[in-house]
Write an enzyme that holds these catalytic residues in place. Structure first.
Site, PDB file in Angstrom:
ATOM      1  CG  HIS A 103       1.402 -23.853   2.006  1.00 57.27           C
ATOM      2  ND1 HIS A 103       3.072 -23.375   1.034  1.00 57.27           N
ATOM      3  CD2 HIS A 103       2.503 -24.873   3.533  1.00 57.27           C
ATOM      4  CE1 HIS A 103       3.086 -23.191   1.390  1.00 57.27           C
ATOM      5  NE2 HIS A 103       3.358 -24.427   2.336  1.00 57.27           N
ATOM      6  CG  ASP A 151       3.973 -17.762  10.635  1.00 57.55           C
ATOM      7  OD1 ASP A 151       3.667 -18.661  10.402  1.00 57.55           O
ATOM      8  OD2 ASP A 151       5.485 -17.493   9.659  1.00 57.55           O
TER       9      ASP A 151
HETATM   10 MG    MG Z   1       9.222 -16.664   9.001  1.00 58.53          MG
END
Ligand code: MG
Ligand code: ADP
Length: 392
Positions: A35, A182
């Site tokens: 996060h 990501d």
């Molecule tokens: Mg994802």
């Protein structure tokens, strides 16, 4: 059947012919830095061997069609209609799964809709990345489609631009308010190295992990508890982080240091403070992990991983009982460090384990899940792996 052949076969069913090419991109696991991405901080993910494949073939018209082994029906739209599919009210006009692929096509076209190479295309998707496990099957599908279109449309875009297109698809087409980690991890994967990413500047450094030289394995424990980014908890944590930064007069929590925490405590409610403390200490743990990998090797990062888990469990409150059970059982059975990984509320944990202890740790986690009455976890090892490639 491999996911590669599944993508080829599905394209064959769709078009009756062979693909022009097959492209793939990996999922990722985040070693540490959870996060922190949308707080403009630091993360240290690596690409995993599991990949999503996009078999693609040019069409003679200006339509785009996408099929997946996950879905019963292909979705087909005109390229010019892509922008009307993803209204800002979040009311998707296409099945959600297709918005990842169509969203990438939209985002790439938005960069230059008049690029001469852009024309209709058929895409068939198959994957061996577990979905919703925190291993970023979403970045893998985005990366595979972005790589396919980059080549078929002669766009000649670099990995960071393709990563941004993937993020844009996920944020604006799917409506999941996720950061850039990501996509960067998937697009920039290197064997035996993690990607140290500054989420503000998007500068990256490849940091050798040295797991196998040190006789270590990274175990992924997929709890099979599904998480969903587009809903509740994730949005709530983002809001808390923004609120905390605003109270501190900081552009982002990236700009807050561990020394600022005592002052922060006085400026906000207790829950917001704990959210802030997780981000601030987690950023520091990423820096410490990079330094430890470089100077002392991977044996030295165990306590940082475990401290990261405690922070997510107690301060950020994004763990669930299955993740805590996985981490505790792995540590008791001899893992040198363990933490939940990914956005939380389900998904996977990771454990850094000596090669000789893999079976013991696996048995211990499976036993703990069974004792707790949880569904059996899916446990496997991952080695840091290469980014996107053209497979055929
Ligand atoms: Mg994802
Ligand atoms: P994660 O990225 O952690 O796996 P997300 O919720 O971010 O989880 O993304 C999962 C979603 O991505 C799936 O629910 C689906 O909509 C889409 N997706 C991922 N892989 C595929 C695939 N092979 N085919 C179709 N859709 C996929």
């Amino acid at each position: 059947m491999t996911a590669l052949s599944a993508a080829r076969d599905l394209l064959g069913e769709l078009t009756g012919t062979a693909p022009d090419g097959i492209w793939s991109a990996p999922g990722r696991v985040n070693l540490i830095g959870e996060h922190t991405d949308y707080n403009e901080g630091f993360v240290l993910p690596f690409a995993i061997p599991h990949r999503t494949y996009a078999a693609a073939r040019r069409r003679d018209d200006d339509r785009i069609r996408v099929a997946s082994t996950f879905a019963d029906e292909a979705v087909e739209v005109a390229l010019d209609d892509l922008s009307s599919l993803f209204p800002s009210d979040g009311d998707l006009r296409v099945p959600e799964w297709s918005a990842y692929a169509l969203g990438v096509a939209w985002a790439l076209r938005e960069l230059d809709a008049s690029a001469p190479g852009i024309r209709g295309v058929d895409l068939a998707i198959a994957s061996d990345v577990p979905v919703g496990a925190g291993l970023s099957s979403s970045a893998a599908i985005e990366g595979a489609v972005a790589s396919a279109l980059n080549d078929l449309w002669n766009l000649d875009l670099g990995p960071v631009t393709l990563a941004r297109a993937g993020r844009r698809a996920e944020n604006e087409a799917v409506g999941a308010p996720t950061g850039i980690m990501d996509q960067m991890a998937s697009m920039l994967g290197v064997a035996d190295a993690a990607t140290f990413l500054d989420c503000r500047s998007l500068e990256t450094q490849s940091v050798p992990t040295g797991f196998s030289d040190a006789g270590l394995e990274l175990l992924v424990i997929d709890t099979r508890v599904k998480h969903a980014h587009s809903t509740g908890g994730y949005r709530d944590r983002r809001d808390a982080c923004e609120r905390g930064a605003a109270r501190l007069g900081a552009p982002a929590l990236r700009d807050v240091s561990v020394e600022d925490l005592p002052r922060a405590a006085a400026l906000m409610d207790e829950t917001t403070f704990r959210r802030v403390r997780h981000i601030v200490t987690e950023n520091q743990r990423v820096l410490d992990t990079v330094a430890a990998l470089r100077t002392d090797g991977p044996q030295a990062i165990g306590d940082l991983l475990t401290a990261s888990h405690a922070s997510m469990r107690d301060d950020f409150e994004i763990s669930v009982a299955e993740l805590d059970t996985a981490v505790d059982a792995a540590l008791r059975a001899g893992a040198i460090g363990a933490r939940m990984t990914g956005g939380g509320f389900g998904g996977a944990a990771i454990a850094l384990v000596a090669h000789a202890d893999v079976a013991t740790v696996t048995d211990a986690v499976e036993g703990a899940f069974s004792d707790a009455g949880f569904a059996a976890p899916h446990i496997f090892t991952v080695a840091p792996s290469a980014g996107p490639r053209r497979d055929a």
